[in-house]
Design an enzyme around this catalytic site. Structure first.
Site, PDB file in Angstrom:
ATOM      1  N   GLU A  42      12.175  13.096  -0.408  1.00  0.00           N
ATOM      2  CA  GLU A  42      11.181  12.385  -1.200  1.00  0.00           C
ATOM      3  C   GLU A  42       9.720  12.589  -0.568  1.00  0.00           C
ATOM      4  OE1 GLU A  42      10.480  10.635  -3.558  1.00  0.00           O
ATOM      5  OE2 GLU A  42       8.682   9.980  -3.402  1.00  0.00           O
TER       6      GLU A  42
ATOM      7  N   THR B 236       7.578  27.005   5.319  1.00  0.00           N
ATOM      8  CA  THR B 236       6.266  26.351   5.054  1.00  0.00           C
ATOM      9  C   THR B 236       5.153  27.281   5.501  1.00  0.00           C
ATOM     10  OG1 THR B 236       7.146  24.184   5.403  1.00  0.00           O
ATOM     11  CG2 THR B 236       4.986  24.240   5.208  1.00  0.00           C
TER      12      THR B 236
ATOM     13  N   HIS C  37      15.148  13.238  11.676  1.00  0.00           N
ATOM     14  CA  HIS C  37      14.241  13.506  12.493  1.00  0.00           C
ATOM     15  C   HIS C  37      13.076  11.959  12.481  1.00  0.00           C
ATOM     16  CE1 HIS C  37      11.797  15.631   9.100  1.00  0.00           C
ATOM     17  NE2 HIS C  37      11.739  14.317   9.038  1.00  0.00           N
ATOM     18  N   HIS C  38      13.547  11.083  11.375  1.00  0.00           N
ATOM     19  CA  HIS C  38      12.855   9.962  11.458  1.00  0.00           C
ATOM     20  C   HIS C  38      13.539   8.880  12.552  1.00  0.00           C
ATOM     21  CE1 HIS C  38      10.293  10.982   8.268  1.00  0.00           C
ATOM     22  NE2 HIS C  38      11.275  11.745   7.613  1.00  0.00           N
TER      23      HIS C  38
ATOM     24  N   TRP D 218       7.016   0.111   3.775  1.00  0.00           N
ATOM     25  CA  TRP D 218       7.703   0.790   2.545  1.00  0.00           C
ATOM     26  C   TRP D 218       9.082   1.379   2.873  1.00  0.00           C
ATOM     27  CZ3 TRP D 218       8.795   6.182   1.251  1.00  0.00           C
ATOM     28  CH2 TRP D 218       8.926   6.921   2.301  1.00  0.00           C
TER      29      TRP D 218
ATOM     30  N   HIS E 220       0.820  -1.202  -0.103  1.00  0.00           N
ATOM     31  CA  HIS E 220      -0.080  -0.004   0.006  1.00  0.00           C
ATOM     32  C   HIS E 220       0.711   1.141  -0.137  1.00  0.00           C
ATOM     33  CE1 HIS E 220      -2.881   3.105   1.209  1.00  0.00           C
ATOM     34  NE2 HIS E 220      -1.954   3.238   2.323  1.00  0.00           N
TER      35      HIS E 220
ATOM     36  N   SER F  24      -1.038  27.133  -5.093  1.00  0.00           N
ATOM     37  CA  SER F  24      -0.567  28.761  -5.562  1.00  0.00           C
ATOM     38  C   SER F  24      -1.061  29.274  -6.839  1.00  0.00           C
ATOM     39  CB  SER F  24       0.939  29.008  -5.565  1.00  0.00           C
ATOM     40  OG  SER F  24       1.570  28.392  -4.414  1.00  0.00           O
TER      41      SER F  24
ATOM     42  N   TYR G 104       9.017  15.930   0.363  1.00  0.00           N
ATOM     43  CA  TYR G 104       9.007  16.923  -0.262  1.00  0.00           C
ATOM     44  C   TYR G 104       8.549  16.825  -1.777  1.00  0.00           C
ATOM     45  CZ  TYR G 104       9.155  19.427   4.011  1.00  0.00           C
ATOM     46  OH  TYR G 104       8.879  20.001   5.433  1.00  0.00           O
TER      47      TYR G 104
ATOM     48  N   SER H 168      12.690   5.672 -13.943  1.00  0.00           N
ATOM     49  CA  SER H 168      11.690   6.266 -14.420  1.00  0.00           C
ATOM     50  C   SER H 168      11.653   7.792 -13.782  1.00  0.00           C
ATOM     51  CB  SER H 168      10.295   5.701 -14.107  1.00  0.00           C
ATOM     52  OG  SER H 168       9.300   6.444 -14.306  1.00  0.00           O
ATOM     53  N   SER H 169      11.670   7.740 -12.383  1.00  0.00           N
ATOM     54  CA  SER H 169      11.492   9.203 -11.798  1.00  0.00           C
ATOM     55  C   SER H 169      12.710  10.193 -12.486  1.00  0.00           C
ATOM     56  CB  SER H 169      11.763   9.194 -10.444  1.00  0.00           C
ATOM     57  OG  SER H 169      10.505   8.498  -9.889  1.00  0.00           O
TER      58      SER H 169
ATOM     59  N   HIS I 126      13.302  11.930   3.301  1.00  0.00           N
ATOM     60  CA  HIS I 126      12.834  13.217   3.683  1.00  0.00           C
ATOM     61  C   HIS I 126      12.536  14.124   2.384  1.00  0.00           C
ATOM     62  CE1 HIS I 126      10.943  16.122   5.930  1.00  0.00           C
ATOM     63  NE2 HIS I 126      11.593  16.849   5.167  1.00  0.00           N
TER      64      HIS I 126
ATOM     65  N   ASP J 211       6.597  21.262 -26.566  1.00  0.00           N
ATOM     66  CA  ASP J 211       6.631  19.699 -26.110  1.00  0.00           C
ATOM     67  C   ASP J 211       7.399  19.593 -25.093  1.00  0.00           C
ATOM     68  OD1 ASP J 211       6.355  16.804 -25.749  1.00  0.00           O
ATOM     69  OD2 ASP J 211       5.235  17.049 -27.223  1.00  0.00           O
TER      70      ASP J 211
ATOM     71  N   LYS K 128       4.361  29.968   3.283  1.00  0.00           N
ATOM     72  CA  LYS K 128       3.368  29.830   2.096  1.00  0.00           C
ATOM     73  C   LYS K 128       2.044  29.671   2.512  1.00  0.00           C
ATOM     74  CE  LYS K 128       6.391  27.050  -0.760  1.00  0.00           C
ATOM     75  NZ  LYS K 128       6.034  27.612  -1.928  1.00  0.00           N
TER      76      LYS K 128
ATOM     77  N   ARG L 269       1.908   1.260  15.325  1.00  0.00           N
ATOM     78  CA  ARG L 269       1.640   1.274  13.750  1.00  0.00           C
ATOM     79  C   ARG L 269       2.163  -0.039  13.252  1.00  0.00           C
ATOM     80  NH1 ARG L 269       6.259   5.103  10.669  1.00  0.00           N
ATOM     81  NH2 ARG L 269       5.028   4.275   8.730  1.00  0.00           N
TER      82      ARG L 269
HETATM   83  C1  HEM Z   1       6.246  21.236   9.300  1.00  0.00           C
HETATM   84  C2  HEM Z   1       6.790  20.298   8.371  1.00  0.00           C
HETATM   85  C3  HEM Z   1       7.104  18.849   8.935  1.00  0.00           C
HETATM   86  C4  HEM Z   1       7.667  18.428   9.880  1.00  0.00           C
HETATM   87  C5  HEM Z   1       8.059  19.261  10.950  1.00  0.00           C
HETATM   88  C6  HEM Z   1       7.370  16.872   9.663  1.00  0.00           C
HETATM   89  C7  HEM Z   1       8.213  15.906  10.861  1.00  0.00           C
HETATM   90  C8  HEM Z   1       8.150  14.815  10.909  1.00  0.00           C
HETATM   91  C9  HEM Z   1       8.573  13.841  11.807  1.00  0.00           C
HETATM   92  C10 HEM Z   1       9.659  14.247  13.153  1.00  0.00           C
HETATM   93  C11 HEM Z   1       8.486  12.444  11.360  1.00  0.00           C
HETATM   94  C12 HEM Z   1       8.996  11.307  12.096  1.00  0.00           C
HETATM   95  C13 HEM Z   1       8.110  10.729  13.024  1.00  0.00           C
HETATM   96  C14 HEM Z   1       8.460   9.632  13.545  1.00  0.00           C
HETATM   97  O1  HEM Z   1       8.622   8.434  12.918  1.00  0.00           O
HETATM   98  O2  HEM Z   1       8.629   9.258  15.004  1.00  0.00           O
HETATM   99  C15 HEM Z   1       7.467  12.562  10.264  1.00  0.00           C
HETATM  100  C16 HEM Z   1       7.178  11.533   9.428  1.00  0.00           C
HETATM  101  C17 HEM Z   1       6.535  11.656   8.365  1.00  0.00           C
HETATM  102  N1  HEM Z   1       6.364  12.491   7.766  1.00  0.00           N
HETATM  103 FE1  HEM Z   1       6.614  14.556   8.187  1.00  0.00          FE
HETATM  104  N2  HEM Z   1       6.890  16.603   8.839  1.00  0.00           N
HETATM  105  C18 HEM Z   1       6.587  17.591   8.074  1.00  0.00           C
HETATM  106  C19 HEM Z   1       5.993  17.647   6.851  1.00  0.00           C
HETATM  107  C20 HEM Z   1       5.734  16.439   6.136  1.00  0.00           C
HETATM  108  C21 HEM Z   1       5.207  16.713   4.774  1.00  0.00           C
HETATM  109  C22 HEM Z   1       4.930  18.060   3.909  1.00  0.00           C
HETATM  110  C23 HEM Z   1       5.057  15.479   4.314  1.00  0.00           C
HETATM  111  C24 HEM Z   1       4.649  14.725   2.999  1.00  0.00           C
HETATM  112  C25 HEM Z   1       4.101  15.460   2.185  1.00  0.00           C
HETATM  113  C26 HEM Z   1       5.598  14.422   5.344  1.00  0.00           C
HETATM  114  C27 HEM Z   1       5.640  13.082   5.398  1.00  0.00           C
HETATM  115  C28 HEM Z   1       5.930  12.297   6.413  1.00  0.00           C
HETATM  116  C29 HEM Z   1       6.014  10.680   6.436  1.00  0.00           C
HETATM  117  C30 HEM Z   1       5.464  10.101   5.087  1.00  0.00           C
HETATM  118  C31 HEM Z   1       6.420  10.240   7.475  1.00  0.00           C
HETATM  119  C32 HEM Z   1       6.400   9.059   7.976  1.00  0.00           C
HETATM  120  C33 HEM Z   1       7.566   8.151   7.226  1.00  0.00           C
HETATM  121  C34 HEM Z   1       7.317   6.851   7.842  1.00  0.00           C
HETATM  122  O3  HEM Z   1       8.060   6.489   8.982  1.00  0.00           O
HETATM  123  O4  HEM Z   1       6.937   5.699   7.240  1.00  0.00           O
HETATM  124  N3  HEM Z   1       5.900  15.241   6.547  1.00  0.00           N
HETATM  125  N4  HEM Z   1       7.661  13.872  10.033  1.00  0.00           N
HETATM  126 CU   LIG Z   2      11.047  13.641   7.148  1.00  0.00          CU
END
Ligand code: HEM
Ligand SMILES: [Cu+2]
Lengths: 526, 289
Positions: free
Chosen positions: A256, A329, A303-304, A142, A77, A269, A258, A170-171, A254, A106, A332, A451
């Site tokens: 990714e 952010t 931060h992950h 994933w 998923h 916008s 963005y 591809s990307s 990370h 094009d 914006k 999770r």
């Molecule tokens: C203000 C902006 C953001 C901050 C401060 C932030 C911060 C964080 C942090 C600290 C985690 C890790 C949490 C953990 O695993 O304990 C996280 C996870 C995640 N964030 Fe954000 N994030 C932000 C914006 C975004 C945006 C814009 C996206 C995507 C469009 C995003 C997608 C994700 C995803 C997919 C995960 C989880 C990944 C995984 O463990 O599977 N985040 N974020």
């Molecule tokens: Cu991140």
């Protein structure tokens, strides 16, 4: 400025029909449509998997699927939604819109464009096929952390690795095409600071893609050699480190996220000024904010990994760097709201999705900030709180922006207006159900529900039932979207060239539906 | 900027052939790896088929493009697109190597010292492998694998000289094409290709030496891992680069290219210089330091 010779490439006015048209096409609009249709199919397949997940989690206990299959569902998923649904949808939009927006005939490298699309279905065919093989598909999440993907993964992992390689290729090709098109094919007078924001955000996204997709390729390659060739990159017994996997993965991961949100910023916008009947507030600050987000996205990856036992200095650095991202952010979000301020707003479907985006994405940003606080993350990490966070930014963020974009440009693509009533149903159903689906995840997450588990403690039962009901409702609502788009493609009320009266940009100066070849000579941009 | 009419290339069957090739290669490579310990060869067969289709595609696609270019269909703008596309492709390759250099860096600076108890990791060392001592090159792994290091003098040094020389000869060839000095061009390009293949031959010899005399294998821990992945992927890139230059050489002999228009030459040359730069980094960080 210059003489414009009429080029008229009559050579390919004889256009093949039927299947060959789509297999051989070098036309950005056809390839754009292919990407979008592919993405929709993937969205439905990935969605079906989410339905299985939510059905299993409707009640505590193991009832519908066995845990190994459950893990495959969460893994695939995630992979499908990220690489199969969101990214190709944005690439499809880029293909359709960028050449029209900058006055190009094009994409710059049309054949490579075809290639980068057509390898994608093959990649996902491989990934999906592995689900039906003995041993099953990938089941390590994933993020495919080692040692789950190395020591403990099933024998089909090699197929996963090579499928990801193709997605990456591809990307990268798609991104190269976008950059070269924007740098090289802008119409005369289309200076950098006149570029539509969708083009700007995609330019920066493309740069991120080229910078980090190869790192993902490196990560899967090391997983492959660790699993099959006896290397120990991610195995301490040989001097490696499983945590090193996480560093490499998140150096890709990370940026990714963005990659999946910057084009969304571009879409919002574009749409908000149209229906506020005002110029975008702070155009140049948008450009700079996007660039700084892109830059910062390279230095926040850990931060992950707050709970992996990094040295204290690392924890602090990544905490502050992450918080720093919320500044651009915030710029914006502020600009969008300021654009609406005192505008004469009308609530057409794209605008409704955009406003929902602004509110709900910001909510996701707030939970992100909570997660960014290192000591707090020790509690939140690997709970449903994280799931709530990234679904707010990805579903009500990226996916809502894609839907806004489709409702905004679909009349231009097809020449027909869609059924507004159907679209409204889609919006309100999605809007309500998505919050029933994801909002309670914050609560169960804070209460400690982990999770990626097929079963859970009894005290989470009520919320999970609600979440699942929201999930089914959201899933079903998307069928309204499919129906709405299908009907619109088939026919409907004709629309003028400029579909929305407040809209600006070159794409509204060409006929609706947009002709196959838009500009054969560069238009003059004032 | 000079604006001109746009050129939009016609439809082409080659990309889809290429997509099918990629499909076969991915499935074939996956199965091959999964069947390593079995007698099943179906993966190898599919993989080879994929490679054949890919070669067929490259041949057809390139020929098509060359014909179009000869007909003068390509504008200067197209030429710029090709060049920019190639530069970004090389940048993506840089990032690919960056991942492996990152792994090398991480192992040397963090994971190996930490396993040896550095920083706040005394207990890691005490509890997991108390007798393990941190060192680089890591010749005794925590699990007890023993190996020897590959010295930088000898073959690696010779190879460095060879690659650097090839960069110079290629540069001379480039100057020659710009002056339309075909003799010099052919001579120096041939030498470059030759040096490329000599490098590859010596690299194979080095691997044999490593496996047989030094017991330095893919299984000998993080030192051997980073050594083989970095030199291996570099070698793969040298192979591709040498093949590209070889094709360019054939075209030179056939009389293709002019002083102004020689994109294929330029692209292959950029690629070659990039491969050289990677080697210099490799020589410094994998062998010398
Ligand atoms: C203000 C902006 C953001 C901050 C401060 C932030 C911060 C964080 C942090 C600290 C985690 C890790 C949490 C953990 O695993 O304990 C996280 C996870 C995640 N964030 Fe954000 N994030 C932000 C914006 C975004 C945006 C814009 C996206 C995507 C469009 C995003 C997608 C994700 C995803 C997919 C995960 C989880 C990944 C995984 O463990 O599977 N985040 N974020
Ligand atoms: Cu991140």
């Amino acid at each position: 400025m210059s003489t414009q010779v009429h080029s008229a490439e009559h050579a390919h006015d004889e256009h093949p029909t039927g299947i060959k048209r789509w297999l051989f096409t070098t036309n950005h609009k056809e390839i754009g449509s292919l990407y979008l249709i592919f993405s929709l199919v993937m969205f439905l397949i990935g969605g079906a998997m989410a339905m299985i997940i939510r059905a299993e989690l409707f009640q505590p206990g193991l009832q519908l699927v066995d845990p190994h299959f459950f893990n495959q569902m969460t893994t695939v998923h995630g992979l499908i939604m990220v690489f199969g649904a969101v990214m190709p949808a944005f690439t499809g939009l880029a293909n359709w819109m960028i050449p029209m927006m900058i006055g190009a005939p094009d994409m710059a490298l049309p054949r490579m464009n075809n290639w980068s699309f057509w390898i994608l279905p093959f990649a996902f065919a491989i990934l999906l096929a592995s689900l039906f093989m003995e041993g099953g598909g990938p089941a390590f999440g994933w993020t495919f952390y080692a040692p789950l993907s190395t020591t403990y993964s099933n024998d089909n992992t090699a197929l996963f690795v090579f499928a990801v390689h193709i997605m990456g290729i591809s990307s990268i090709m798609g991104a190269i095409n976008v950059i070269v098109t924007i740098v090289n094919l802008r119409a005369p007078g289309m200076t950098w600071m006149k570029l539509p924001l969708f083009v700007w955000t995609w330019l920066i996204t493309a740069f991120l893609l080229i910078a980090v997709m190869p790192v993902l390729a490196g990560a899967v390659t090391m997983v492959l050699t660790d699993k099959y060739f006896g290397t120990s990159f991610f195995d301490a017994a040989g001097g490696g480190d499983p945590v090193m996997f996480q560093h490499i993965f998140w150096f890709f991961g990370h940026p990714e996220v963005y990659i999946m949100i910057l084009p969304a910023f571009g879409i919002i916008s574009t749409i908000v000024p149209t229906f506020s009947r005002k110029k975008l507030f702070g155009y140049s600050s948008m450009v700079y904010a996007t660039s700084s987000i892109a830059f910062l996205s390279f230095i926040v990856w850990a931060h992950h990994m707050f709970t992996t036992g990094m040295p204290l200095a690392g924890e602090l650095f990544f905490m502050y760097a992450t918080m720093l991202i919320s500044v651009p952010t915030g710029v914006k979000v502020f600009n969008w709201v300021a654009t609406m301020w005192r505008g004469s707003i009308s609530f057409e479907i794209p605008m409704m999705f955009s406003i929902a985006f602004i509110v709900l994405f910001t909510l996701g940003g707030f939970s992100g900030l909570m997660l960014a606080i290192t000591p707090a993350d020790f509690q939140y990490h690997d709970t449903y709180f994280v799931v709530a966070h990234f679904h707010y930014v990805l579903v009500t963020g990226a996916v809502f922006s894609i839907m806004a974009a489709v409702y905004y440009w679909l009349p231009k693509w097809t020449g027909h207006m869609y059924c507004i009533t159907t679209a409204k149903w889609h919006f309100w159903m999605s809007m309500i159900s998505v919050n029933i689906l994801f909002f309670p995840m914050h609560f169960v997450g804070l209460a400690g529900m982990p999770r990626r588990i097929p079963d859970y403690a009894l005290q989470f039962a009520d919320f999970n039932a609600i979440i699942s009901i929201g999930g089914f409702a959201f899933g079903l609502s998307q069928l309204i979207f499919v129906w709405c788009v299908y009907k619109c493609a088939k026919g409907g009320e004709s629309v003028p060239d400029k579909v929305w009266d407040g809209a600006e940009g070159l794409e509204w100066e060409v006929p609706s539906p947009a002709p196959l070849h838009t500009f054969s000579t560069p238009p003059e941009v004032k | 900027m000079q604006s001109q009419s746009y050129y939009v290339p016609a439809q082409s069957p080659w990309p889809i052939v290429g997509a099918i090739a990629m499909f076969f290669i991915a499935v074939g490579a996956g199965l091959t790896v999964m069947q390593l310990e079995t007698a099943d060869l179906s993966g190898v067969v599919i993989l080879s088929l994929g490679v054949l289709i890919l070669l067929y595609m490259l041949f057809g696609w390139f020929r098509h493009v060359i014909q179009e270019s000869d007909k003068g269909l390509y504008s200067l703008q197209m030429d710029r697109s090709f060049k920019q596309g190639m530069s970004w492709f090389i940048f993506s390759e840089v990032m690919f190597f960056f991942a492996f250099f990152g792994a090398l860096f991480y192992a040397r600076v963090f994971s190996v010292p930490w396993l040896g108890g550095a920083s706040n990791n005394q207990m890691t060392n005490e509890v997991l492998w108390p007798s393990f001592e941190s060192a680089w090159p890591l010749l005794n792994t925590p699990a007890g694998e023993v190996t020897q290091a590959m010295p930088w003098y000898g073959l690696p040094l010779i190879n460095t000289v060879i690659l650097l020389t090839s960069s110079v000869t290629l540069h001379v060839a480039h100057k020659a094409i710009e002056k339309n000095n075909r003799m010099q061009l052919t001579a120096f390009l041939s030498v470059t290709v030759l040096l490329g293949f000599v490098f590859l031959g010596l690299q194979v010899e080095e691997y044999i030496h490593a496996y047989e005399a030094l017991n330095l294998t893919l299984q000998s821990g993080i030192y051997g891992n980073t050594f083989y992945l970095l030199t291996g992927f570099h070698g793969m890139h040298v192979t591709i680069g040498a093949l590209l230059l070889g094709i360019v050489l054939i075209r030179v002999v056939k009389g293709h290219f002019t002083e102004q228009k020689h994109f294929a030459f330029q692209a292959a040359a950029w690629y070659w210089h990039f491969v050289d730069v990677v080697w210099v980094c490799l020589f410094v960080f994998v062998y010398v330091m």
